[in-house]
Write an enzyme that holds these catalytic residues in place. Structure first.
Site, PDB file in Angstrom:
ATOM      1  N   GLU A 114       0.830  -1.212   0.000  1.00 42.84           N
ATOM      2  CA  GLU A 114       0.000   0.000   0.000  1.00 42.84           C
ATOM      3  C   GLU A 114       0.868   1.266   0.000  1.00 42.84           C
ATOM      4  O   GLU A 114       0.550   2.252  -0.678  1.00 42.84           O
ATOM      5  CB  GLU A 114      -0.942  -0.036   1.210  1.00 42.84           C
ATOM      6  CG  GLU A 114      -1.996  -1.131   1.062  1.00 42.84           C
ATOM      7  CD  GLU A 114      -2.775  -1.404   2.332  1.00 42.84           C
ATOM      8  OE1 GLU A 114      -2.160  -1.692   3.378  1.00 42.84           O
ATOM      9  OE2 GLU A 114      -4.015  -1.330   2.299  1.00 42.84           O
ATOM     10  N   GLU A 134      -3.497  -9.720   3.925  1.00 47.54           N
ATOM     11  CA  GLU A 134      -4.277  -9.464   5.150  1.00 47.54           C
ATOM     12  C   GLU A 134      -5.355 -10.512   5.404  1.00 47.54           C
ATOM     13  O   GLU A 134      -5.652 -10.866   6.541  1.00 47.54           O
ATOM     14  CB  GLU A 134      -4.933  -8.077   5.077  1.00 47.54           C
ATOM     15  CG  GLU A 134      -3.974  -6.909   5.211  1.00 47.54           C
ATOM     16  CD  GLU A 134      -3.416  -6.413   3.885  1.00 47.54           C
ATOM     17  OE1 GLU A 134      -3.485  -7.159   2.868  1.00 47.54           O
ATOM     18  OE2 GLU A 134      -2.906  -5.292   3.845  1.00 47.54           O
TER      19      GLU A 134
END
Ligand code: CO8
Length: 260
Positions: A114, A134
């Site tokens: 990210e 995740e």
């Protein structure tokens, strides 16, 4: 400015921000996220810096994600400001006037992928690995991954990565448009620096206008994006670089930007 988890090297006219927590593969604890925000704001305000490289320390990782040890024992309401802190840093990076190159030298997972996506472009070493793992922890990306990944690679591939949680190679990341260029590991920083120097030599006001028009226009309707472009385009006439660039072309000489 002193940092506990980063190094910031200024090699005028470029700066190198290195996340420096190699024992945990440069995982981002909350303190590091705050320091990244402070470092990018500091570099945005520094007139000697015209382009920035973000990388990770050691040979194994860019950033292996958020620091998972900070996740235990938290309640849902606490995680809203947590996620927002990450979003604020990414927004600082996207809205500042200077270009940022991610030099991805290993794992760029979760919050690491990210952060790389919040940079303007991504150069990767051949051994780099990208992913949004995740889901394997029972959570989802929280630093913009559910939004920026689809904007870069399209919704189908983004879903594959976020739902599946698997890592992809630098070559695959290149093929899907997540990475701009791939280099042998020992050439990555050399190439990133060479390109950062190239960008630093560009007229910085025009580069800022291009970055803002593209980063803020991308999500708009075409009409709104074109309106933004119109004003950023016209703003170029408010800076002496325009007269220098156009004058140099007409007078058949090399433009001399950054005389200030
Ligand atoms: N957090 C904390 N510690 C980590 C992390 C991490 N993300 N990644 C690695 N480490 C630590 C390991 O625990 C290990 O520590 P120790 O030596 O004390 O055991 C050390 O780093 C070395 O790691 P490994 O021994 O695991 O190294 P391997 O080469 O075997 O594996 C991997 C490397 C594949 C990268 C593996 O470490 C791994 O899977 N790491 C976790 C990757 C991950 O799941 N990342 C996503 C985290 S969640 C996230 O990023 C959500 C973002 C939300 C944003 C919030 C805004 C602020």
């Amino acid at each position: 400015m002193e940092f506990n988890n980063l190094t910031v090297e200024i090699e005028k006219p470029i700066a190198i921000v290195t996340v420096n927590r190699p024992k945990v593969l440069n995982a981002l604890n909350l303190e590091t996220v705050g320091e990244l925000g402070a470092a990018f704001s500091m570099l945005d305000a520094d007139p000697d810096v015209r382009a920035i490289i973000m990388t990770g320390s050691g040979e194994k990782a860019f950033v292996a994600g958020a620091d998972i040890t900070e996740f235990r024992g938290k309640a849902a309401p606490e995680m809203i400001p947590f996620a927002k802190k990450g979003h604020d840093v990414a927004r600082t990076m996207e809205s500042m006037g200077k270009p940022i190159i991610a030099a991805v030298n290993g794992y760029a997972l979760g919050g690491g992928c990210e952060m790389a996506m919040a940079c303007d472009m991504r150069f990767a070493s051949e051994n780099a690995k990208f992913g949004q793992p995740e889901i394997l922890l029972g959570l989802i990306p929280g630093m913009g991954g559910t939004q920026r990944l689809a904007r870069l690679v399209g919704l189908g591939i983004a879903r594959e990565l976020v739902f599946g949680g698997e890592q992809i190679t630098a070559q695959r990341a290149y093929e899907v448009g997540l990475v701009n260029r791939v280099f042998p590991a020992d050439k990555l920083m050399e190439e990133a620096k060479a390109f950062a120097l190239k960008l630093a030599a560009r007229p910085s006001h025009a580069l800022k206008m291009a970055k803002l028009a593209m980063n803020y226009g991308y999500d708009q309707s075409l009409d709104n994006g074109l309106m933004l472009e119109t004003h950023c385009f016209a703003q170029c006439w408010s800076h002496p670089d325009l007269e220098e660039g156009v004058g140099a072309f007409i007078e058949k000489r090399k433009a001399d930007f950054h005389k200030d």
